[in-house]
Design a protein around this motif. Structure first.
Motif, PDB file in Angstrom:
ATOM      1  N   VAL A 333      13.142  10.413  -2.217  1.00 28.04           N
ATOM      2  CA  VAL A 333      12.337   9.195  -2.350  1.00 28.04           C
ATOM      3  C   VAL A 333      12.514   8.302  -1.115  1.00 28.04           C
ATOM      4  O   VAL A 333      13.595   8.237  -0.529  1.00 28.04           O
ATOM      5  CB  VAL A 333      12.700   8.446  -3.656  1.00 28.04           C
ATOM      6  CG1 VAL A 333      14.125   7.933  -3.614  1.00 28.04           C
ATOM      7  CG2 VAL A 333      11.726   7.321  -3.933  1.00 28.04           C
ATOM      8  N   ASP A 334      11.429   7.651  -0.715  1.00 29.65           N
ATOM      9  CA  ASP A 334      11.486   6.750   0.430  1.00 29.65           C
ATOM     10  C   ASP A 334      12.045   5.404  -0.032  1.00 29.65           C
ATOM     11  O   ASP A 334      11.359   4.584  -0.630  1.00 29.65           O
ATOM     12  CB  ASP A 334      10.076   6.571   1.014  1.00 29.65           C
ATOM     13  CG  ASP A 334      10.086   5.643   2.222  1.00 29.65           C
ATOM     14  OD1 ASP A 334      11.154   5.054   2.533  1.00 29.65           O
ATOM     15  OD2 ASP A 334       9.019   5.507   2.854  1.00 29.65           O
ATOM     16  N   ARG A 335      13.306   5.195   0.252  1.00 31.89           N
ATOM     17  CA  ARG A 335      13.983   4.002  -0.293  1.00 31.89           C
ATOM     18  C   ARG A 335      13.605   2.718   0.452  1.00 31.89           C
ATOM     19  O   ARG A 335      13.924   1.634  -0.002  1.00 31.89           O
ATOM     20  CB  ARG A 335      15.494   4.228  -0.311  1.00 31.89           C
ATOM     21  CG  ARG A 335      15.858   5.327  -1.320  1.00 31.89           C
ATOM     22  CD  ARG A 335      17.338   5.470  -1.511  1.00 31.89           C
ATOM     23  NE  ARG A 335      17.647   6.310  -2.651  1.00 31.89           N
ATOM     24  CZ  ARG A 335      17.721   7.631  -2.642  1.00 31.89           C
ATOM     25  NH1 ARG A 335      17.478   8.290  -1.538  1.00 31.89           N
ATOM     26  NH2 ARG A 335      18.030   8.302  -3.740  1.00 31.89           N
ATOM     27  N   THR A 336      12.926   2.846   1.575  1.00 29.43           N
ATOM     28  CA  THR A 336      12.492   1.619   2.255  1.00 29.43           C
ATOM     29  C   THR A 336      11.373   0.943   1.473  1.00 29.43           C
ATOM     30  O   THR A 336      11.052  -0.208   1.718  1.00 29.43           O
ATOM     31  CB  THR A 336      11.986   1.908   3.690  1.00 29.43           C
ATOM     32  OG1 THR A 336      10.812   2.731   3.606  1.00 29.43           O
ATOM     33  CG2 THR A 336      13.039   2.608   4.524  1.00 29.43           C
ATOM     34  N   LYS A 337      10.769   1.671   0.540  1.00 27.73           N
ATOM     35  CA  LYS A 337       9.658   1.088  -0.216  1.00 27.73           C
ATOM     36  C   LYS A 337      10.069   0.588  -1.593  1.00 27.73           C
ATOM     37  O   LYS A 337       9.231   0.148  -2.377  1.00 27.73           O
ATOM     38  CB  LYS A 337       8.558   2.135  -0.381  1.00 27.73           C
ATOM     39  CG  LYS A 337       7.875   2.505   0.925  1.00 27.73           C
ATOM     40  CD  LYS A 337       6.802   3.537   0.675  1.00 27.73           C
ATOM     41  CE  LYS A 337       6.033   3.857   1.948  1.00 27.73           C
ATOM     42  NZ  LYS A 337       5.249   5.096   1.784  1.00 27.73           N
ATOM     43  N   GLU A 338      11.357   0.700  -1.933  1.00 28.28           N
ATOM     44  CA  GLU A 338      11.805   0.272  -3.263  1.00 28.28           C
ATOM     45  C   GLU A 338      11.835  -1.253  -3.382  1.00 28.28           C
ATOM     46  O   GLU A 338      11.941  -1.958  -2.381  1.00 28.28           O
ATOM     47  CB  GLU A 338      13.242   0.750  -3.508  1.00 28.28           C
ATOM     48  CG  GLU A 338      13.403   2.232  -3.652  1.00 28.28           C
ATOM     49  CD  GLU A 338      14.881   2.604  -3.762  1.00 28.28           C
ATOM     50  OE1 GLU A 338      15.165   3.641  -4.354  1.00 28.28           O
ATOM     51  OE2 GLU A 338      15.743   1.850  -3.264  1.00 28.28           O
ATOM     52  N   ARG A 339      11.811  -1.718  -4.627  1.00 30.55           N
ATOM     53  CA  ARG A 339      12.094  -3.133  -4.893  1.00 30.55           C
ATOM     54  C   ARG A 339      13.211  -3.174  -5.927  1.00 30.55           C
ATOM     55  O   ARG A 339      12.960  -3.144  -7.137  1.00 30.55           O
ATOM     56  CB  ARG A 339      10.869  -3.806  -5.508  1.00 30.55           C
ATOM     57  CG  ARG A 339       9.828  -4.184  -4.505  1.00 30.55           C
ATOM     58  CD  ARG A 339       8.551  -4.540  -5.213  1.00 30.55           C
ATOM     59  NE  ARG A 339       7.446  -4.485  -4.275  1.00 30.55           N
ATOM     60  CZ  ARG A 339       7.031  -5.523  -3.549  1.00 30.55           C
ATOM     61  NH1 ARG A 339       7.603  -6.684  -3.696  1.00 30.55           N
ATOM     62  NH2 ARG A 339       6.025  -5.386  -2.730  1.00 30.55           N
ATOM     63  N   LEU A 340      14.417  -3.220  -5.459  1.00 30.24           N
ATOM     64  CA  LEU A 340      15.552  -3.159  -6.381  1.00 30.24           C
ATOM     65  C   LEU A 340      15.718  -4.496  -7.096  1.00 30.24           C
ATOM     66  O   LEU A 340      15.488  -5.564  -6.514  1.00 30.24           O
ATOM     67  CB  LEU A 340      16.827  -2.790  -5.627  1.00 30.24           C
ATOM     68  CG  LEU A 340      16.798  -1.398  -4.985  1.00 30.24           C
ATOM     69  CD1 LEU A 340      18.074  -1.144  -4.207  1.00 30.24           C
ATOM     70  CD2 LEU A 340      16.587  -0.300  -6.020  1.00 30.24           C
ATOM     71  N   VAL A 341      16.117  -4.418  -8.372  1.00 26.97           N
ATOM     72  CA  VAL A 341      16.275  -5.614  -9.206  1.00 26.97           C
ATOM     73  C   VAL A 341      17.677  -5.627  -9.820  1.00 26.97           C
ATOM     74  O   VAL A 341      18.472  -4.708  -9.583  1.00 26.97           O
ATOM     75  CB  VAL A 341      15.185  -5.645 -10.315  1.00 26.97           C
ATOM     76  CG1 VAL A 341      13.818  -5.905  -9.699  1.00 26.97           C
ATOM     77  CG2 VAL A 341      15.177  -4.350 -11.110  1.00 26.97           C
TER      78      VAL A 341
END
Ligand code: FES
Ligand SMILES: [Fe+2]
Length: 410
Positions: A333-341
């Motif tokens: 998965v491309d983690r630069t596109k995540e929005r972690l909460v």
């Protein structure tokens, strides 16, 4: 990260794959290395380079006979240490054979798993001591499946307690290995768990807190032992389960899934349910470790079951509910596109720890957390505590392995 994995004992095969002396050899790919595993006439296990030192033929075609694996092409023979012991195609010429050795790794049976250590011999740690491989055979069960994505995004599902209330909501009260526990009601009653993550010697304790009765919280504590062991918090007196993820290569992993009870034998129906793919196990294509529901058949998605709320995602079974979504993210998965909460705090901490350990190993040769078998002796916990209590203090004892003592569960 590959170097980091080479500091640990890792599952290489399920013990059932090499069921008897002189049985068929098995191809194994882990950490991007292609290896061959076999069990010789004396019951010794070997794990070595898949390809013959002569001209590179796969030893999978070989003959496993008289304490060694013989290449099918010109008959060169190797013992479990990878040492060439016969070169029948050549005239006897001094010690040619003694100088031919395939790269080989130790392979040791503990519980239902054959473990290997692929690092330097001088840093080889003592053998693993996870409770699920130490209890008597009748108390434990291990299955294996292939997952078509990077090991870390699979593992991240194991320390993400917040998805349970959504993705697995249909299973909490129907799955034979989950249903009937009081904890299920707390799980269903609070969709917004609060996460508190604590460092441990071997990794993390990920605490997820939900509202319980007046003045109380329901806590689910998930241990993560580096690099890739996680344990799901228990439910009632059901057996306790968890996973170990082993990289095949960057885009595939093996998932070893266990279920055990610390204090009693598994019942017949429990063991049958595990074999049938209930709980966190999967139903596999017979004779393989590929799940029956897989990427090629859209995981047997059932839109009607999704509409009826029988399965939140339309996929049957907890293991494939997880795997389908994790594989849907792509192989890495491309983690630069995540929005972690906030509910991703276990995942954030785990990534930080892995990164830190990999760098400390590369730069200072530091032994990473989780190598010491003392770090393996942890348990998951499900418990109801007064609101003011700290989960780490209150569960310190329950999270330790005590042979023969039941798990702390709600
Ligand atoms: S390639 Fe194996 S013996 Fe020749
Ligand atoms: Fe899950």
């Amino acid at each position: 990260m590959g170097d980091l994995f080479r500091q640990y004992w890792m599952p290489a095969l399920h013990a059932e794959e090499l069921p008897e002396n002189d049985c068929a050899p098995v191809r194994v790919k882990i950490l991007s290395e292609r290896l061959i595993a076999f069990r010789d006439s004396q019951g010794r296990y070997g794990l070595m380079d898949e390809f013959c030192a002569h001209r590179g033929v796969s030893l999978w075609f070989g003959r496993n006979e008289e304490s060694g694996l013989r290449c099918a092409y010109h008959g060169w023979k190797y013992d479990v240490t990878g040492q060439c012991v016969e070169v029948p195609s050549e005239p006897e010429t001094g010690n040619f054979c003694a100088n031919v050795k395939l790269r080989a790794y130790p392979l040791v049976k503990i519980g239902d798993i054959l473990w290997t250590y692929m690092g330097a011999p001088q840093t080889r740690p003592p053998l693993p001591e996870f409770e699920f491989v130490q209890v008597p055979a009748e108390q434990t069960y291990t299955s294996k499946r292939w997952q078509e994505c990077n090991w870390l995004q699979a593992l991240e599902g194991g320390i993400d307690s917040s998805h349970v209330t959504f993705l697995h909501s249909g299973q909490l009260n129907s799955d034979p290995l989950f249903k009937g526990s009081k904890g299920n009601q707390y799980n269903a009653g609070d969709l917004k768990p609060f996460f508190e993550v604590a460092d441990t010697d071997g990794g993390l304790f990920v605490g997820a807190r939900r509202n319980a009765e007046e003045g109380k919280y329901y806590w689910r504590i998930t241990p993560w032992v580096m690099p890739s062991f996680t344990m799901v918090p228990p439910r009632g007196d059901h057996p306790v389960h968890g996973h170990i993820w082993v990289p095949i290569d960057d885009e595939n992993c093996w998932v070893y899934t266990f279920d055990y009870h610390p204090a009693r034998a598994l019942t017949g129906p429990e063991r049958q349910a595990m074999m049938d793919g209930y709980g966190v196990h999967s139903e596999n294509i017979p004779g393989t470790y590929r799940p029956l529901a897989n990427k090629d058949n859209d995981y047997l998605m059932d839109r009607d079951a999704q509409r009826r709320n029988e399965h939140f995602s339309g996929i049957k079974g907890i293991a494939m509910q997880d795997a389908s979504l994790q594989e849907s993210m792509g192989p890495i998965v491309d983690r630069t596109k995540e929005r972690l909460v906030a509910t991703d705090s276990g995942i954030i901490k785990a990534r930080q720890k892995l990164r830190k350990a990999a760098i400390a190993l590369a730069e200072e040769g530091a032994t990473p957390p989780g190598v010491d078998p003392a770090h393996h002796r942890v348990r998951s916990v499900a418990i109801v505590l007064p609101k003011e209590d700290s989960f780490m203090e209150s569960t310190a004892d329950a999270a330790k392995v005590k042979p023969g003592v039941p798990q702390t569960s709600v």
